[in-house]
Scaffold this motif. Structure first.
Motif, short mmCIF file in Angstrom:
data_model
loop_
_atom_site.label_atom_id
_atom_site.label_comp_id
_atom_site.label_asym_id
_atom_site.label_seq_id
_atom_site.Cartn_x
_atom_site.Cartn_y
_atom_site.Cartn_z
N VAL A 62 0.71 -1.21 -0.01
CA VAL A 62 0.00 0.39 -0.20
C VAL A 62 0.95 1.18 -0.25
CG1 VAL A 62 -1.63 1.16 1.09
CG2 VAL A 62 -1.76 -1.13 1.25
N GLN A 63 0.71 2.55 -1.14
CA GLN A 63 1.02 3.19 -1.14
C GLN A 63 0.59 4.44 -0.78
OE1 GLN A 63 5.32 2.71 -3.98
NE2 GLN A 63 3.43 3.13 -4.60
N ALA A 64 0.77 5.67 0.23
CA ALA A 64 -0.07 6.72 0.54
C ALA A 64 0.58 8.12 -0.08
CB ALA A 64 -0.25 6.37 2.17
N LEU A 76 -1.21 3.31 12.04
CA LEU A 76 -1.03 2.71 10.89
C LEU A 76 -2.06 1.35 11.74
CD1 LEU A 76 1.27 2.13 8.46
CD2 LEU A 76 -0.67 2.88 8.10
N GLU A 77 -3.08 0.87 11.79
CA GLU A 77 -3.20 -0.50 12.35
C GLU A 77 -3.65 -1.99 10.97
OE1 GLU A 77 -6.69 0.20 15.24
OE2 GLU A 77 -5.79 2.73 15.23
N ILE A 78 -3.68 -2.60 11.54
CA ILE A 78 -4.17 -3.50 10.61
C ILE A 78 -5.35 -4.43 11.57
CG2 ILE A 78 -3.17 -5.65 9.24
CD1 ILE A 78 -0.53 -4.48 9.28
N GLN A 79 -6.29 -4.66 10.39
CA GLN A 79 -7.52 -5.04 11.62
C GLN A 79 -8.05 -6.24 10.36
OE1 GLN A 79 -10.06 -1.79 11.93
NE2 GLN A 79 -8.69 -0.88 13.58
N GLU A 82 -8.03 -5.49 6.37
CA GLU A 82 -7.55 -4.01 5.91
C GLU A 82 -6.54 -3.30 7.06
OE1 GLU A 82 -12.59 -3.33 6.40
OE2 GLU A 82 -12.19 -3.14 8.04
N LEU A 83 -6.13 -2.13 5.82
CA LEU A 83 -5.00 -1.50 6.91
C LEU A 83 -5.96 0.13 7.37
CD1 LEU A 83 -1.62 -0.34 7.31
CD2 LEU A 83 -2.08 0.07 4.77
N VAL A 84 -5.95 0.00 8.25
CA VAL A 84 -5.93 1.89 8.48
C VAL A 84 -5.38 2.74 8.80
CG1 VAL A 84 -7.93 2.94 10.28
CG2 VAL A 84 -8.52 0.71 10.05
N LEU A 85 -4.96 3.60 7.87
CA LEU A 85 -4.34 4.62 8.15
C LEU A 85 -5.12 5.69 8.35
CD1 LEU A 85 -1.86 5.96 7.15
CD2 LEU A 85 -3.04 6.44 4.48
N ALA A 86 -4.17 6.63 9.28
CA ALA A 86 -5.04 7.86 10.80
C ALA A 86 -4.11 8.90 10.32
CB ALA A 86 -6.03 7.43 11.71
N ARG A 110 -8.86 9.81 8.23
CA ARG A 110 -9.25 8.14 9.19
C ARG A 110 -9.02 6.96 7.13
NH1 ARG A 110 -11.91 3.87 10.49
NH2 ARG A 110 -11.31 2.67 11.89
N ARG A 111 -8.65 6.67 6.92
CA ARG A 111 -8.84 5.97 5.82
C ARG A 111 -8.36 4.10 6.08
NH1 ARG A 111 -7.70 7.07 -0.52
NH2 ARG A 111 -8.86 5.65 -1.23
#
Length: 174
Positions: A62-64, A76-79, A82-86, A110-111
């Motif tokens: 994933v590139q942001a 960053l969180e991995i659930q 899903e990757l949560v980018l905030a 938050r994405r």
């Protein structure tokens, strides 16, 4: 790992481009464009290392685009899948400035980025260079399994083929 074709991979990018193209067409008169805050642009793709040597496995990447954001403002969180980018993009100091044009969005964001495969969250790696955050998430290796099918007449063992794909009948009888 055989690369899978993801028909929906470019929909988010197309939606963004359409918003940019038609966004100002529907605004009224000379009023400024209504802004929704900062949302980082994201690319998601999958890589398979050549030969998968030295313990490297296929991975989701994933590139942001996060230019102008302090690394300490990113989380960053991995659930599951899903990757949560905030984070938060702070506005620049505007004291003494009179803006003619203001297009760089700021604010909290938050994405939630869906991933198309199971990943090993504990082995994730992230780097941040030149305003681009790159998150590498190793994919979970498929597990070979054998399933015994029992019938009144005989047992049949069903195993995955050599590539780990479709199940094939071993035709064993007991």
């Amino acid at each position: 790992m055989r690369p899978e074709r993801d028909l929906f991979a470019n929909f988010e990018r197309m939606r963004r481009e359409m918003d940019e193209l038609f966004g100002d067409v529907f605004s009224t008169g000379i009023s400024p464009r209504r802004r929704g805050g900062f949302t980082p642009a994201v690319d998601v793709f999958y890589e398979t290392p050549a030969g998968e040597t030295a313990g490297e496995v296929a991975r989701a990447v994933v590139q942001a685009e996060l230019a102008g954001i302090d690394i300490d403002e990113i989380g960053l969180e991995i659930q599951g899948r899903e990757l949560v980018l905030a984070g938060h993009r702070r506005p620049t100091d505007s004291e003494g400035r009179v803006y003619q044009q203001l297009e760089i969005d700021f604010g909290p964001f938050r994405r939630v980025i869906p991933l198309g495969a199971d990943v090993v969250a504990d082995a994730a790696r992230a780097t941040y260079r030149d305003g681009i955050l790159r998150v590498e998430l190793p994919l979970v290796k498929p597990v070979k399994r054998t399933v015994r099918i029992e019938t009144a007449e005989h047992d049949v063992v069903v195993e995955p083929d050599a590539s780990g794909g479709e199940l094939s009948s071993g035709g064993e009888e007991s």
